[in-house]
Design a protein around this motif. Structure first.
Motif, PDB file in Angstrom:
ATOM      1  N   VAL A 567     -23.681 -92.331 117.885  1.00 29.11           N
ATOM      2  CA  VAL A 567     -23.456 -92.663 116.473  1.00 29.11           C
ATOM      3  C   VAL A 567     -22.915 -94.076 116.308  1.00 29.11           C
ATOM      4  O   VAL A 567     -22.448 -94.449 115.237  1.00 29.11           O
ATOM      5  N   ASP A 568     -22.992 -94.867 117.369  1.00 30.56           N
ATOM      6  CA  ASP A 568     -22.492 -96.241 117.310  1.00 30.56           C
ATOM      7  C   ASP A 568     -23.651 -97.216 117.439  1.00 30.56           C
ATOM      8  O   ASP A 568     -24.162 -97.443 118.532  1.00 30.56           O
ATOM      9  N   SER A 569     -24.075 -97.782 116.356  1.00 27.83           N
ATOM     10  CA  SER A 569     -25.198 -98.724 116.373  1.00 27.83           C
ATOM     11  C   SER A 569     -24.827-100.043 117.034  1.00 27.83           C
ATOM     12  O   SER A 569     -25.700-100.827 117.400  1.00 27.83           O
ATOM     13  N   THR A 570     -23.522-100.285 117.211  1.00 24.78           N
ATOM     14  CA  THR A 570     -23.089-101.544 117.824  1.00 24.78           C
ATOM     15  C   THR A 570     -22.893-101.423 119.333  1.00 24.78           C
ATOM     16  O   THR A 570     -22.601-102.411 120.002  1.00 24.78           O
ATOM     17  N   ASP A 571     -23.035-100.210 119.875  1.00 25.67           N
ATOM     18  CA  ASP A 571     -22.868-100.002 121.311  1.00 25.67           C
ATOM     19  C   ASP A 571     -23.906-100.847 122.051  1.00 25.67           C
ATOM     20  O   ASP A 571     -25.110-100.697 121.848  1.00 25.67           O
ATOM     21  N   SER A 572     -23.450-101.705 122.927  1.00 24.43           N
ATOM     22  CA  SER A 572     -24.364-102.605 123.630  1.00 24.43           C
ATOM     23  C   SER A 572     -25.109-101.913 124.769  1.00 24.43           C
ATOM     24  O   SER A 572     -25.992-102.521 125.378  1.00 24.43           O
ATOM     25  N   THR A 573     -24.741-100.670 125.075  1.00 28.99           N
ATOM     26  CA  THR A 573     -25.480 -99.904 126.072  1.00 28.99           C
ATOM     27  C   THR A 573     -26.823 -99.492 125.486  1.00 28.99           C
ATOM     28  O   THR A 573     -26.888 -98.759 124.504  1.00 28.99           O
ATOM     29  N   LYS A 574     -27.907 -99.959 126.099  1.00 35.39           N
ATOM     30  CA  LYS A 574     -29.233 -99.621 125.592  1.00 35.39           C
ATOM     31  C   LYS A 574     -29.503 -98.135 125.807  1.00 35.39           C
ATOM     32  O   LYS A 574     -29.095 -97.561 126.820  1.00 35.39           O
ATOM     33  N   PRO A 575     -30.183 -97.487 124.849  1.00 38.66           N
ATOM     34  CA  PRO A 575     -30.532 -96.078 125.045  1.00 38.66           C
ATOM     35  C   PRO A 575     -31.300 -95.886 126.353  1.00 38.66           C
ATOM     36  O   PRO A 575     -32.209 -96.660 126.667  1.00 38.66           O
TER      37      PRO A 575
END
Length: 651
Positions: A567-575
């Motif tokens: 739910v974090d669009s800013t997470d820099s971990t790519k899906p």
């Protein structure tokens, strides 16, 4: 007639008996293919014979391991080798060892459909936690009587053919000392030659010190379709090769920790949401593959698709759902560690390893530190599947199972308490809990032997495979749980998460028999105010649930996690997703699927090529190289942290 002639007769009979073992391993491979034809995609007799040819090396290793005592007793010059009493002992040594090993092949005729890999020593870790092993065995015999019948018929034929060729009894006491000496010397020479050949055969036909004996991963060298590696293998080989094997070893390649941290970001910290303490109800549904839920298949345009989860489909319309989510393992205990502690299982289950008994930072430990009351519910007997032991390691305040339910009138006769009454039992316990609470339930009814309570027979669609009716029943159990739960004051301030441990029987084979899609599971997040409603098609996986919950409740401290917040669009971990096939890692990210053997990439496939049909490694590009390095970083950090006992930030 001299001694060497007598001995030559014994050698001929021995190799006839050895030939029979190869013959019946061939028969087992044919039957394994017949039972799992839709999974293995063999398109011609020629293709199968090629697989059989490559499988001979793996058969040889297993056969020589299993027959080592028989071989020793056959070749040693004991002077009584031809006596009927000695041959009778040899008969029992031969068949006791061979038929026990042979039976493992037959187990995989059925079990392979659920694990998508040959049976390894890990199965003992699963079975040892079951309290009703006898009941499980007899259910298997009854439900899959045809497999048992095939085993009896092939074994009987094997015994018949064995007895067709016998060794004539010889009285060697009348032979001269000189001839006895010749007999012994000749026998010892042959024995030494056979020993050397046996060592080479066990190693896979290779005598070089510079190469290791063949292992499960080597089967992939001989096939174009990855799933066919399991047809090259045989089950006794897989079982023997993993006996006393420890896959928890640090990787052999070098990678700076700074590079690992850049790619993996093993320490997460979020500041997106204000701190709050909603109740958390996490439902891990037994065997609920994505295939069964209509709301999770609307994007895939499957011809003539039918859903078996009307309630969950309706709930999905009010929830945030992830129709592109995957399990991190293929067994129930894999799902528990992945979901609750963000620790996937690869070749072997983390929970069965020597490293599971360490301090683990997890969803449980962090919520406990935030003042939550935590309870694990499982309708099976205490200790089943190893859940009780691992729940204690994670730190649940309490564990409630079949014994605590204390009414076997609702026992399904196989695994545990039926889902409907047990979910009501959970709801009644929740009613008495202080808030905030964190409860996890692992359901049991959507599972083999695919039965539902008699009072509901005819209520749910039979469907096309036995699992469909069970899914309908479990879906109804969820409906009844939510109907009663929404009447309670705790309901409105609760986040509900529904997922599964792994999939089960497949009907839409063109979609869900694909090697990557065999790991698909649903992930659904529901809040009663419907504020989470939406569909997110990004890659997601079980290990993402742990950081997602912490992000949602506004937990702002750093914590260990290989997953990412959904739910974090800013997470820099790519899906991304990671799991382990029969002998390789499967890593999805960006535009590609990477097949990684633990050292290097063996294949790259377009992200839409879930069947792994078109290997693009010959045209490797910069994105592929980066994905391979990221996969390496995850694997390295995984084993480093587990072995160095750094699964908690306190360490």
């Amino acid at each position: 007639m001299n001694n060497s002639v007598y001995r030559f007769q014994e050698y001929k009979v021995f190799f006839y008996r050895l030939f029979l073992v190869y013959l019946f391993y061939f028969i087992a491979r044919v039957l394994f293919l017949i039972y799992n034809f839709d999974l293995l995609h063999v398109e011609s007799v020629t293709e199968f014979l090629k697989i059989q040819y490559h499988g001979l090396a793996f058969d040889t290793t297993a056969i020589l391991y299993v027959n080592s005592l028989f071989l020793l007793m056959s070749f040693l010059p004991l002077f009584i080798n031809t006596k009927k009493s000695y041959q009778k002992v040899l008969f029992y040594v031969y068949f006791v060892t061979n038929l026990i090993a042979y039976a493992i092949n037959f187990v995989d005729f059925i079990y392979y459909k659920y694990t998508f890999s040959r049976t390894t020593i890990v199965v003992l870790d699963v079975v040892k936690h079951e309290t009703d092993k006898g009941g499980m065995f007899f259910r298997f015999l009854i439900d899959y009587w045809h497999v048992f019948l095939l085993f009896v018929l092939t074994s009987s034929l094997w015994v018949y053919l064995y007895r067709k060729v016998n060794i004539a009894s010889v009285d060697r006491s009348k032979l001269t000392t000189k001839k006895n000496l010749i007999y012994v010397l000749q026998s010892l020479v042959v024995f030494c030659i056979v020993t050397v050949l046996t060592i080479g055969g066990i190693r896979g036909g290779d005598f070089k010190k510079s190469t290791r004996p063949i292992n499960l991963v080597d089967a992939n060298r001989h096939v174009q379709k990855i799933e066919q590696a399991d047809l090259v293998l045989n089950s006794p080989f897989a079982f023997i090769r993993t006996f006393n094997a420890n896959s928890f070893k640090k990787v052999g390649y070098e990678m700076d920790q700074a590079v690992v941290d850049k790619y993996v970001q093993p320490i997460k910290q979020y500041s997106n949401n204000p701190k709050s303490k909603p109740n958390i109800v996490l439902i891990i549904t037994e065997s609920l593959g994505r295939e069964y839920l209509g709301a999770f298949n609307t994007e895939y345009n499957i011809p003539n698709y039918v859903s078996y989860t009307p309630f969950l489909d309706s709930l999905a319309g009010k929830s945030l759902i992830f129709p592109n989510a995957f399990a991190n393992g293929s067994k129930s205990i894999h799902g528990m560690s992945s979901i609750l502690s963000g620790i996937p299982s690869f070749k072997d289950a983390f929970t069965s390893s020597a490293y599971s008994k360490q301090e683990i930072q997890s969803l449980v430990s962090i919520l406990n530190s935030e003042g939550y009351n935590s309870t694990f519910f499982h309708g099976a007997a205490r200790g089943s599947m190893g859940f009780l032991g691992f729940s204690n390691i994670l730190g649940f305040d309490s564990y409630l199972g079949r014994e605590d339910y204390n009414n076997d009138d609702d026992f399904d006769g196989a695994w545990g308490i039926w889902d409907e009454p047990f979910l009501q039992y959970m709801k009644e316990n929740i009613d008495d809990m202080e808030t905030p609470f964190f409860t996890t339930v692992f359901t049991v009814s959507s599972h083999e032997p695919y039965i539902i309570p008699k009072k509901y027979e005819g209520k749910f669609p039979i469907g096309n495979v036995p699992m469909h009716q069970c899914v309908g029943y479990t879906d109804y159990a969820f409906k009844r749980f939510f109907e009663e739960a929404k009447k309670e004051p705790w309901f409105d301030n609760t986040i509900f998460i529904i997922t599964a441990d792994h999939g089960n029987q497949v009907y839409y084979k063109d979609m869900y028999y694909k090697p990557i899609n065999r790991f698909t599971v649903p992930i659904l997040i529901y809040k009663p105010d419907n504020s989470m409603a939406g569909v997110n098609m990004d890659l997601a996986q079980q290990i993402d649930i742990y950081p997602t919950v912490l992000d949602m409740i506004g937990y702002k401290k750093p914590f260990r996690s290989w997953g990412r917040s959904l739910v974090d669009s800013t997470d820099s971990t790519k899906p991304f997703t990671i799991n382990y096939g029969s002998s390789h890692y499967q890593f999805q990210m960006g535009n590609y699927i990477c097949i990684f053997d633990g050292k290097r990439a063996k294949g790259f496939y377009d992200i839409s090529d879930k069947g792994l049909k078109n290997n693009l490694i010959g045209n490797k590009n910069a994105e592929m190289s980066q994905i391979e390095n990221i996969c390496k970083a995850y694997v390295k950090d995984y084993y480093d942290r587990i072995i160095d006992k750094k699964l908690s930030l306190k360490n």
